[in-house]
Each structure stands twice: as C-alpha cells, then as structure tokens.
Write an enzyme that holds these catalytic residues in place. Sequence first.
Site, short mmCIF file in Angstrom:
data_model
loop_
_atom_site.label_atom_id
_atom_site.label_comp_id
_atom_site.label_asym_id
_atom_site.label_seq_id
_atom_site.Cartn_x
_atom_site.Cartn_y
_atom_site.Cartn_z
N CYS A 153 -11.76 1.76 -15.83
CA CYS A 153 -12.16 3.16 -15.66
C CYS A 153 -10.90 4.02 -15.46
O CYS A 153 -10.71 4.69 -14.45
CB CYS A 153 -13.10 3.29 -14.46
N GLU A 204 0.82 -1.21 0.00
CA GLU A 204 0.00 0.00 0.00
C GLU A 204 0.86 1.26 0.00
O GLU A 204 0.55 2.25 -0.68
CB GLU A 204 -0.93 0.01 1.22
N CYS A 238 -23.94 4.14 -15.54
CA CYS A 238 -22.94 5.20 -15.30
C CYS A 238 -23.45 6.52 -15.88
O CYS A 238 -23.63 6.66 -17.09
CB CYS A 238 -21.61 4.82 -15.93
N CYS A 243 -15.02 1.92 -21.49
CA CYS A 243 -16.43 1.83 -21.07
C CYS A 243 -17.13 0.60 -21.61
O CYS A 243 -18.03 0.06 -20.96
CB CYS A 243 -17.17 3.10 -21.49
N CYS A 303 -16.95 -2.18 -19.14
CA CYS A 303 -17.24 -1.83 -17.75
C CYS A 303 -18.57 -2.43 -17.29
O CYS A 303 -19.60 -2.25 -17.96
CB CYS A 303 -17.27 -0.31 -17.58
#
Length: 352
Positions: A191, A37, A207, A198, A201
């Site tokens: 995205c 992270e 969306c 798209c 997606c």
Amino acid sequence: MSQFSFSQALLTWFDQYGRHDLPWQVSDNPYKVWVSEIMLQQTQVKTVLKYFDRFIERFPTVVALGNASWEDVAPYWAGLGYYARARNLHKAANQIVQMGGELPQNFEEWIALPGIGRSTAGALMSLGLRKYGVIMDGNVKRVLARFFAIENDLSKSVHEKEMWALATTLCPTERNHDYTQAIMDLGATVCTPKKPLCLYCPMQAHCKAHQQGLENELPFKKTKKPVPIKQANVLLLKCEDTWLWYQRPSLGLWGGLWSLPIYDHEVQSEYEALQLPSSQLEFQIKHSFTHFTWLLDTHCINITHDQKQHITDQIGGEWISLDEAKKRGIPTAMQKIIKHYTMLTLDEKHYL
C-alpha cells in the site's frame, strides 16, 4: 470488516509475505528497536540498513551511547539526515544512564524522553517490549485512510484523534508486535504512496478506496508550498593530500559534523575579503532540505604550503585528509561535492 477479521487478514498476509529478517527484529533487545525507530523516522528501511549495524557495533547498549560524547556519536549518523533525531536519541540515552541505565518499561516513561512521541512510544512498547502498543506512522495512516476511504485532512488535530481511535480499535492484544510490524510492512511494500500494488493486497476485496478508485488520491494531501532557494559559496581548499575542514557547532544545521568552509551569499563581502587565489575549478550542486533548497557554488582552489597558515588564520579549521574527514563525519551535501569533484578531476585527467 470486524476488528478480528481485519487483524487476522493482516497477520495471515504477514506470516507469508512480511519482513522477518530486519536486524532490529529481536525479542530481547528494546534498545535496538529504539535506535531503529528513530532512524526510520522519515527515512526508508533500505537507507537505515546502511547505518544501523555500524551504529550498534559502536554503541551496543544504551549505556555505551549515553556515556559517549556528541562528537563521538555524530560521525555514525553522518549522511542519514535529520540530525535532531540523533541529538535527541543521544540526550535521552544520557538521561537513562543518569537514572541508572535501565530502559523504560511503560508508555509514560518512554514518551517522557526527548524525541519520542506517541507513535514511537507505542512502537517501543509493541516491538521493543512485546507489550500492548498502538502506532500511527505514515504507513498506518495510509493503510487506514485507503481501507476506510477517509477523505479528511489528517494534518488537522480533530481528524488525527479520530485516526488514533480507529487504529486503537483495530489493534489486537494477541500477537500485538506482529500486527504492528505487519501494518507497517503492508504500507511500505504494498500500500505504497505511489502506484500501490492493490492486486497483491490482502485487504483489496474490502478496501473502500480501491472500490471507489481513490487509492491514488488518499490519504488527503495538502498542497505543498514551494520551498525557498538559498545560495552559498563552498571553498574546497586543497593542499596536496589535505583539505581545509571545520567542525560545525553542536547545535543547528549539521551539528557536530565536519564541513568545507561555507559562506552565504548574504555575507559575500566576507568571502571576497579572504583574497584567495583564483579557482582552478568551479561547479554547483543542489541539496534539498525539508524547509529549503541550497545551491552550493563550489570553488576548488589549490593552496601552497606557504599559504596554508595565512588561510588558517583567516578562516580557522583544520587541514586533514579526506579519509580523516569522512571518519569524523561529514553531511550528505559534502559527500555530493566530493563525488562531483572526483568525477570532474578524473574526467580532466582522462582528457589530458
């Protein structure tokens, strides 16, 4: 879309198309998740993959990292950039060792450590400990801003709070860690910031940004101010198989890493006072940081043995081989200089 259908659509997509084989995706090692992270902050997965295994092999536990010196840690971060991340990671590990060596088990303990904010703490709860956690990294902001067609300036605290509230509402308790990874994966692979895919997606039909043709406009982007340009002289002083290197101070730019001597143009007189032999080769490289761009005028000078001590007395540093310098840890800008120098000298030999 309801909370359930949003998370379910995302999880269904993740089960088939998400990333499941990253080296830090382990259920029993929150330390690996923590290191990943921190490395992934402002850095792409493909770059982190080049560093993660080597770092973990050298520092396999938080105790190993906390007991190491910064000089030991720095070479394993060299080239990854944003070195304050590594210093905070090392400092936090040291604090954990001093408190008994056990990793935090709740949100409040994680966020109290250096270099860990609200989103990172949420990721560590979710991905590291498999408990409930909510994240708000760049991928999440982008997915939510587009899905709900949020046109607000998300850098403002009031809108940031609204995004956190929305993310918390959508985040499920069941399969929380999969959902966390899924929304990051969707932002990273579908995205995307530019040219979002798209067509692939799972959220496309609902969306709002896609419906309104705003997917390339959102999230809102503030106009970037031009970063200042600075110049400096870099001395590539070479005596047979050794170069002159010095270790940067532990605090500040490239803390603890090894660098060729650098003189800012503002202290040009100090550079000129060295009275070095003439350069055999000169070139310029450009290296960009988030807050400024550096133009580094590199002067390549061959030094004889009888000149070495005089130059060391003037400049300091150590005469070491290039391999030794790399082993100790050198920043990306120095790697660029080495690469350019090697290319030019090889071309010269080929021409001769």
